[in-house]
Design a protein around this motif. Structure first.
Motif, short mmCIF file in Angstrom:
data_model
loop_
_atom_site.label_atom_id
_atom_site.label_comp_id
_atom_site.label_asym_id
_atom_site.label_seq_id
_atom_site.Cartn_x
_atom_site.Cartn_y
_atom_site.Cartn_z
N ASP A 7 0.72 -1.25 -0.04
CA ASP A 7 -0.02 0.08 -0.06
C ASP A 7 0.83 1.21 -0.12
N GLN A 8 1.91 1.12 0.60
CA GLN A 8 2.74 2.45 0.51
C GLN A 8 3.44 2.40 -0.59
N ALA A 9 4.02 1.44 -1.29
CA ALA A 9 4.62 1.56 -2.68
C ALA A 9 3.63 2.16 -3.68
N ILE A 10 2.46 1.93 -3.48
CA ILE A 10 1.36 2.41 -4.58
C ILE A 10 1.27 3.98 -4.06
N ARG A 11 1.42 4.16 -2.99
CA ARG A 11 1.34 5.63 -2.34
C ARG A 11 2.38 6.61 -3.05
N LEU A 12 3.74 5.93 -3.25
CA LEU A 12 4.53 6.37 -3.63
C LEU A 12 5.05 6.61 -4.94
N SER A 25 4.30 7.95 -7.69
CA SER A 25 4.40 9.09 -8.15
C SER A 25 5.36 10.35 -7.65
N ASN A 26 6.15 9.81 -6.65
CA ASN A 26 7.24 10.63 -5.96
C ASN A 26 8.73 10.33 -6.71
N LYS A 27 8.95 11.50 -7.46
CA LYS A 27 10.27 11.27 -8.24
C LYS A 27 11.42 10.85 -7.55
N THR A 28 11.51 11.50 -6.36
CA THR A 28 12.78 11.42 -5.40
C THR A 28 12.83 9.88 -5.03
N ILE A 29 11.62 9.08 -4.80
CA ILE A 29 11.50 7.72 -4.24
C ILE A 29 11.78 6.87 -5.46
N MET A 30 11.16 7.20 -6.47
CA MET A 30 11.20 6.15 -7.85
C MET A 30 12.54 6.31 -8.34
N GLU A 31 13.50 7.25 -7.84
CA GLU A 31 14.97 7.25 -8.54
C GLU A 31 15.76 6.60 -7.46
N LEU A 32 15.37 6.10 -6.30
CA LEU A 32 16.22 5.31 -5.59
C LEU A 32 16.78 3.89 -6.29
N PRO A 33 17.85 3.68 -6.10
CA PRO A 33 18.53 2.44 -6.81
C PRO A 33 17.67 1.16 -6.28
N LEU A 34 17.20 1.19 -5.22
CA LEU A 34 16.68 -0.15 -4.81
C LEU A 34 15.19 0.10 -4.16
N LYS A 35 14.15 -0.54 -4.63
CA LYS A 35 12.83 -0.33 -4.31
C LYS A 35 12.16 -1.72 -4.11
N CYS A 66 6.26 -5.77 -0.51
CA CYS A 66 5.76 -7.08 -0.28
C CYS A 66 4.34 -6.97 -0.15
N GLU A 67 3.81 -8.27 0.31
CA GLU A 67 2.45 -8.29 0.47
C GLU A 67 1.25 -7.78 -0.73
N SER A 68 2.20 -7.96 -1.71
CA SER A 68 1.02 -7.61 -3.21
C SER A 68 0.77 -8.88 -4.03
N ASN A 69 -0.40 -8.53 -4.27
CA ASN A 69 -1.12 -9.61 -5.13
C ASN A 69 -0.87 -9.38 -6.79
N ARG A 70 -0.13 -8.17 -6.94
CA ARG A 70 0.05 -7.86 -8.40
C ARG A 70 1.43 -7.13 -8.63
N GLU A 71 1.89 -7.35 -9.69
CA GLU A 71 3.15 -6.51 -9.75
C GLU A 71 3.17 -4.89 -9.81
N ILE A 72 3.87 -4.22 -9.30
CA ILE A 72 4.00 -2.87 -9.06
C ILE A 72 5.12 -2.22 -10.02
N GLU A 73 4.81 -1.57 -10.96
CA GLU A 73 6.28 -1.32 -11.83
C GLU A 73 7.01 -0.54 -11.16
N ASN A 74 8.16 -0.98 -11.61
CA ASN A 74 9.69 -0.25 -11.11
C ASN A 74 9.72 -0.88 -9.78
#
Length: 533
Positions: A132-137, A139-149, A152-160
């Protein structure tokens, strides 16, 4: 014991020394590895009703450590966590420590902007999240540019984002070859989840371990402790329970959230022996319709902290729990006092005496030692005090006092007084900080948002007493000339722009905020007005 070669379990962290037969002092990760060896089949964690043995937990933490290292992260890197309570968060915290990296667990209730500010401040090299927190974040450019993301606990793939199970499945369950040193940074706990400049409290491998050693004695933990944790693991109060329980080799029962009825059921069903909660949780526990009928006799020691435990509630706890309550006053930075249940008679309003190995003093406004009975600022020194704030030399200088012997003391900003026997009484909290439900709320951060309102010239946020939360924030607003602000509209506007914990309960208008000759707002006067009658 398992059939694994004992040397394989701990070979990477316990090294030979040149100190004769005396071995090298173990770090926290070493102790967990030894629990995995000698307490292999005993439950270390019960998550959502599912027990995880010491052997399983140690092996899983090793996989996380190896996955971090395999992803290109190196010793000393900061890894942020934004996760709901659960097995994965525990494995993440322990795996980060085993890899010699630094965990930065973040408050789930703050705004996205505050999360971004803390991640930037920590210079995090990766983030572990609940889905739920990954989905929340996303759209955040700073977080999406982190080298490791990793999520867990997901029933579907979350892009990137990498999936937790896929990230770990090829990793070894053996301990990584990483030598941990006492002075290595262990974690960063952020004291402010806000729009202002974050303050990250750094603790080392040694200060955290010493903190757990000293607290486990004061809070009476032992190898058969069954500890119920109701707070999220970004909270330093939850870290008390986690580290003290596991240092002693006990079992941690981890709840996803707090529900008074469920807590009562857990205590009775699992014979819970230890817990730590904030006062509002104890209040709700005692007010629950099942409280009088629930068997609470298994409880051996409980701690209350985070905000003042009012005398009436403290007395109710003693009436219902045979073990009474240990009230703890402290800061994550490294000051702790405790009032033991056996010492409460005649001292119901006290927060006790310093933790073993910790020293306190009180200073007046001229930095002179206060005599017995005189109120002054509380200072602390000892082995549990943080080395400092992360990248905040200004804050480190402000919170340091050097005594005539050249020793450094931590300024708390809290006001207290001592009686003749050395028991501490809190007179006032930090001049600005509000303690609500065990969370630190910094008024300056809310004020920075409020003054952006088109009709607000200046503003002051103060805390007023709350039966449920300890304190709750309210706003005093000095309107701009020729405006007629609607206080309900201002409150709604502000509460939409701050974190959940920062939301105010009321707005009051005032022609001119009271100030001293230097222009500083006199918040004590506002408190007096707000609480009069």
């Amino acid at each position: 014991m398992t059939n694994a070669n004992p040397s394989d379990l701990v070979h990477s962290t316990i090294h030979r020394t040149d100190t004769g037969l005396t071995g090298r002092a173990p770090m926290f990760s070493d102790i967990l590895a030894l629990h995995g060896k000698w307490r292999a089949n005993k439950p270390a964690l019960v998550d959502n009703g599912q027990p995880i043995s010491w052997a399983e937990l140690d092996a899983s933490a090793n996989q996380v450590a190896n996955a971090l290292l395999a992803s290109g992260r190196t010793k000393g890197d900061v890894i942020a966590l934004l996760m709901q309570n659960g097995r994965e968060m525990v494995e993440g915290l322990l795996g980060i420590a085993k890899a010699g990296m630094v965990s930065a667990p973040l408050n789930l209730s703050v705004t996205d902007e505050a999360i971004e500010a803390m991640i930037k401040d920590a210079d995090a090299k990766g983030i572990l999240t609940s889905s739920d927190q990954a989905i929340r974040l996303c759209s955040n450019k700073t977080i999406m540019e982190l080298p490791l993301k990793v999520t867990c606990e997901s029933n579907r793939e979350i892009e990137n984002w990498m999936n937790w199970g896929d990230w770990l499945k090829e990793q070894s369950q053996q301990a990584p070859d990483c030598r941990l040193e006492p002075g290595d940074p262990f974690n960063i706990i952020y004291s402010s989840g806000t729009t202002g400049q974050p303050k990250g409290i750094v603790h080392t491998q040694q200060t955290r371990l010493d903190w757990a050693y000293d607290l486990s004695i004061a809070l009476r933990y032992h190898g058969n402790s069954r500890t119920l944790c109701t707070l999220n693991l970004y909270s330093n109060i939850a870290w008390v329970q986690m580290m003290c329980t596991w240092l002693a080799g006990g079992t941690l029962y981890l709840l996803r959230n707090f529900d008074a009825g469920d807590v009562l059921t857990q205590i009775e069903t699992h014979k819970i022996s230890h817990t730590a909660m904030v006062p509002v949780q104890f209040q709700r526990l005692l007010d629950h319709k099942s409280a009088a009928q629930t068997d609470l006799s298994s409880m051996q020691a409980m701690m209350s902290c985070g905000s003042p435990l009012h005398e009436e509630l403290k007395a109710r706890i003693f009436d219902r729990f045979s073990c009474g309550i240990i009230e703890l006053y402290g800061l994550t930075e490294g000051v702790i006092t405790t009032l033991e249940p056996e010492e409460i008679e005649g001292r119901l309003a006290s927060v006790g005496r310093p933790l073993i190995g910790t020293d306190l003093c009180l200073l007046d406004d001229n930095d002179q030692l206060c005599p017995i009975g005189q109120a002054g600022e509380i200072l602390s020194r000892g082995r549990i005090v943080m080395p400092g704030y992360h990248n905040r030399s200004d804050a480190n200088q402000q919170c340091t006092w050097i005594d005539p012997q050249g020793r450094a003391w931590l300024r708390t900003g809290d006001i207290g007084k001592l009686d003749a026997e050395g028991y501490l009484y809190i007179v006032d909290r930090k001049k600005d900080m509000i303690l609500s439900g065990g969370q630190n709320i910094y008024p300056a951060d809310i004020e920075a948002v409020l003054v952006e309102h088109a009709q607000v010239r200046d503003a002051a946020i103060i805390g007023i007493p709350s039966k449920d939360w300890g304190e709750t924030p309210i706003a005093w607003v000095e309107p701009k000339a020729d405006t007629k602000p609607d206080t309900d509209e201002i409150m709604e506007w502000l509460n939409q722009r701050v974190g959940k914990r920062q939301r105010i309960r009321a707005v009051y208008l005032i022609d001119t905020l009271p100030r001293n000759p230097n222009g500083k707002v006199l918040k004590r006067e506002l408190r007096d007005i707000s609480t009069a009658g």
